[in-house]
Scaffold this active site. Structure first.
Site, mmCIF file in Angstrom:
data_model
loop_
_atom_site.group_PDB
_atom_site.id
_atom_site.type_symbol
_atom_site.label_atom_id
_atom_site.label_comp_id
_atom_site.label_asym_id
_atom_site.label_seq_id
_atom_site.Cartn_x
_atom_site.Cartn_y
_atom_site.Cartn_z
ATOM 1 N N ALA A 1 0.880 -1.029 0.014
ATOM 2 C CA ALA A 1 -0.036 0.085 0.162
ATOM 3 C C ALA A 1 0.956 1.302 0.116
ATOM 4 O O ALA A 1 1.918 1.180 0.311
ATOM 5 C CB ALA A 1 -0.784 -0.004 1.198
ATOM 6 N N GLN B 1 4.720 4.373 2.775
ATOM 7 C CA GLN B 1 4.083 3.006 2.233
ATOM 8 C C GLN B 1 4.542 2.060 3.137
ATOM 9 O O GLN B 1 5.525 1.860 3.819
ATOM 10 C CB GLN B 1 4.561 2.898 0.630
ATOM 11 N N LYS C 1 6.603 0.095 7.797
ATOM 12 C CA LYS C 1 5.958 1.172 7.069
ATOM 13 C C LYS C 1 7.143 2.288 7.141
ATOM 14 O O LYS C 1 8.008 2.366 8.090
ATOM 15 C CB LYS C 1 5.091 1.885 8.478
ATOM 16 N N ASP D 1 -9.478 7.893 13.445
ATOM 17 C CA ASP D 1 -9.790 7.703 11.761
ATOM 18 C C ASP D 1 -10.143 5.939 11.664
ATOM 19 O O ASP D 1 -9.363 5.486 10.912
ATOM 20 C CB ASP D 1 -8.505 8.118 11.241
#
Length: 753
Positions: A233, A239, A254, A390
């Protein structure tokens, strides 16, 4: 004219960025990341955090004081903050959030020195920002002059969303934040901006692997036994790769995007350079906005988000606080392989919560998982205050065992105790439809200016918002409620504080995810049981006042509200019925509630008197009808019905079964007073059964209450009055006399019923 106009657009965009600061704890935490704390350990842990927060508060307060004396920058923010704190009665530790500073904090002075020697890069970035925004603004101005702004509003909103998506990570984050700012933009813009996604290409593996080596001191080939060659991703800030440790564990790696901090720092520097003059320009338009503090707040937020040590600390804190909730988890952080630009966590094998087909294939109940999500979110926001801001579909995974796993802790928020209480108070005012009190609460919290007349706002809220308890499921859709509330906030001079923006975003995203799983979901309705439980069991003065405001009106107990409160609270897993009794007893037996207690006793006597009369008459008529049936040679349906309804031969008699049995026998519905009493008894019985009530504790509570002389006197008066009424009604029934009510005071005359 062109430059001020363009900058006004930038102002509107960045005014929305005052998000709640990220919350993190120092990396020196001695707790092992994989440990999930017990209740006792959590108590010690939270106490330690509170001490650390107090120390951090003192340090920051001293630093802010020094800066306010030596520098005008931020002085308006400090003055406004002190005024709001004095008005709202908030404690300083509720205004300064726990340790939100990254290892490289946002510093405007450093940025000024840094970019003063880079005029070319500053000038080119100014053109990249100003040019597209100026073209967009020109189209909007033409629409306004032609009287077509409302007609083209949807089109322009879509254009703005596309424009923002190509202006870099800082502007993308600003646009995402703007989607929650109903006080700044109309509904069409909010709807389009809510669809804003990180549309950025992935960066090369060579760059990513170079960052890993620079941050961790070794190349990926040495740090990991294996690493997938392509990222899984890519987003605006970084990413993610999948890798395997040398001990065989699979992990997610990450990596931050190259030049991310440089781009963000430059954008903030450019915007801040124009902010002082723009503040006065916006004031001419009726908006009092301190753009310097808005941009500085956003700088603190985004600098914390691009520091993965902050996110790692957030993840550990979340895991410790909420990892003990059944069916809730968070991935373990691999601390020794994490740094400011690289973060490694355990890999989670699962599928998205919104993948209904996968849920059913694994024999998981979608509605149960949604309920877990809602109850966990309520506990995050209203119990501890530390919450995931979130929770979109990509950040919520479900394992094959049915465990809900939160991931990505870059956007976390914190609510102080006063803010948590204010949320519950707002819900109470909504339920009561007391919109004047709600508007006054908004003023107390700093949503609207102190000089603003709240009566027009209360009238607008009354017209816009549905009845929370009686509305249909469609009306209880959170988005529809926020849209209606947003129209009011856009019309009047609202300025939403960071914590409220974070809550709106969190709940809006959460409901959107839940609706994809359960089409009948309504977050306001599903969250109310937790709020009801808090109202009944929390002993804080603020919530006690809110409880009294909800169930008492004009000195009288509102039985329907009280019944609904108990029924809703009984639906939560951690509702403590005895705690509710203790809380109510503490209040009604306190010196401040003397008059209320006297009125309550009178109401209870009236209610029991009416209940006894209605039920006795109903049973009398049912028995007469049954006797007539038996005397005419009918079958023993009456006896069989009574045996079934009263639970003869069973250990557990359900009040609902009793009511149904009597209705079946008589052929007529129960009186409303009897029906309500049975519902209340059913709720209390269910609560006691689900909570596995401690009889020793219940006995101690009963003895404590009954040992008070005031209670003994009230019980004696209560028994005497109730007996008198029962005797009187019996005589009236036997001799067919008119039914009267006794005088409540010497000047009151009896009235016929």
């Amino acid at each position: 004219m062109i430059v001020p106009t363009c900058l006004f657009v930038l102002t509107v965009l960045y005014r929305s960025i005052a998000q709640v600061p990220l919350v993190a704890q120092p990396r020196a935490s001695r707790l092992i990341a994989s440990d999930i704390a017990s209740d006792a350990e959590l108590s010690v842990l939270i106490s330690g955090w509170e001490r650390q927060d107090a120390e951090k508060m003192a340090e920051q307060a001293a630093r802010f004081q020094d800066s306010s004396q030596t520098n005008d920058i931020g002085s308006d923010r400090l003055r406004n903050g002190r005024e709001q704190m004095a008005t709202a009665g908030l404690k300083p530790d509720d205004l300064l959030k726990p340790d939100m500073l990254p290892s490289t904090p946002y510093d405007p002075a450093v940025a000024t020195a840094r970019f003063a020697s880079e005029p070319m890069s500053v000038g080119m970035r100014q053109m990249e920002l100003v040019g597209p925004l100026l073209a967009f603004l020109g189209r909007v101005v033409i629409d306004v002059r032609r009287g077509q702004e409302e007609k083209h509003r949807q089109l322009r909103a879509a254009e703005l969303t596309t424009l923002i998506s190509g202006l870099g990570p800082a502007i993308i984050k600003a646009g995402q934040a703007l989607s929650s700012r109903s006080d700044l933009l109309p509904a069409e813009y909010l709807a389009e901006l809510s669809r804003l996604q990180d549309r950025v290409p992935q960066f090369s593996n060579d760059e990513a692997f170079g960052i890993i080596e620079a941050e961790l001191g070794s190349p990926p080939s040495r740090l990991f036994a294996a690493m997938q060659p392509e990222p899984l991703a890519a987003a605006s800030l970084g990413q993610v790769y999948k890798a395997t440790l040398h001990d065989g564990r699979e992990v997610a790696v990450k990596v931050q995007r190259p030049g991310c901090e440089q781009t963000i720092a430059l954008d903030l520097y450019i915007l801040r350079a124009y902010s002082a003059s723009l503040t006065s320009l916006i004031a001419m338009l009726g908006r009092e906005i301190d753009l310097v503090s808005v941009i500085d707040d956003f700088g603190v937020l985004i600098y914390a988000e691009i520091d993965y040590t902050v996110e790692a600390s957030n993840a550990r804190r979340f895991r410790q606080l909420y990892g003990s909730i059944p069916n809730v988890s968070a991935p373990e952080v691999i601390t020794e392989l994490s740094s400011r630009r690289v973060m490694v966590t355990e890999w989670v094998d699962g599928f998205r919560l919104t993948d209904r087909a996968a849920l059913l294939a694994n024999r998981l109940e979608p509605a149960a998982l949604v309920d877990t999500l809602v109850q966990c979110s309520m506990r995050q926001m209203l119990q501890n205050g530390f919450f995931h801001a979130d929770p979109h579909a990509g950040n919520l995974l479900v394992t094959s065992e049915g465990i809900l796993v939160y991931i990505d802790f870059g956007m976390m928020s914190f609510l102080g105790s006063e803010q948590r209480f204010a949320i519950i108070e707002a819900v109470v005012h909504l339920v009561n439809r007391d919109f004047l009190a709600l508007a006054d609460l908004y003023k107390t919290l700093g949503f609207i200016p102190l000089h603003q007349d709240t009566e027009p706002i209360a009238s607008a809220l009354n017209e816009a918002l549905p009845d929370v308890l009686n509305a249909s499921v469609s009306e209880l859709n959170f988005k529809s409620v926020i849209d209606k509330l947003g129209d009011v906030m856009y019309k009047y001079p609202f300025s939403l504080p960071p914590f409220y923006i974070a809550i709106i975003r969190c709940l809006g995203v959460l409901e959107g995810v839940a609706l994809q799983v359960d089409s009948d979901f309504a977050i306001i309705k599903d969250a109310y049981p937790y709020i009801a439980s808090r109202l009944l069991t929390d002993r804080s003065p603020q919530l006690q006042r809110a409880l009294v405001a909800l169930i008492f009106k004009d000195g009288k107990l509102r039985w329907d509200y009280f019944e609904a409160l108990i029924e809703n609270a009984a639906e939560t897993n951690d509702y403590d019925a005895l705690a509710a009794v203790e809380q109510l007893a503490d209040y009604v037996l306190s010196p401040t509630a003397n008059e209320l207690l006297e009125q309550l006793v009178e109401q209870v006597i009236e209610a029991l008197d009416q209940l006894g009369a209605d039920t006795a008459l109903y049973i009398y008529r049912a028995v007469i009808a049954a006797a007539a049936e038996v005397s005419s040679g009918g079958e023993s349906a009456v006896a069989n019905g009574l045996v079934a309804g009263l639970g003869v031969g069973r250990g557990n008699v359900q009040p609902a079964d009793m009511g149904a049995a009597f209705e079946a026998l008589s052929g007529t519905p129960l009186p409303e007073s009897t029906r309500r009493a049975l519902r209340l008894l059913q709720s209390l019985q269910s609560s006691a059964a689900d909570a596995n009530v401690d009889l020793s504790r219940a006995g101690t509570l009963a003895l404590t209450i009954l040992s008070q002389r005031r209670v003994q006197r009230l019980l004696a008066d209560f028994s005497l009055q109730l007996t008198e009424r029962a005797v009187r009604r019996t005589i009236q029934l036997m001799f067919n006399l008119p039914t009267i009510t006794p005088a409540t005071n010497p000047s009151t005359k009896p009235e016929s019923l």
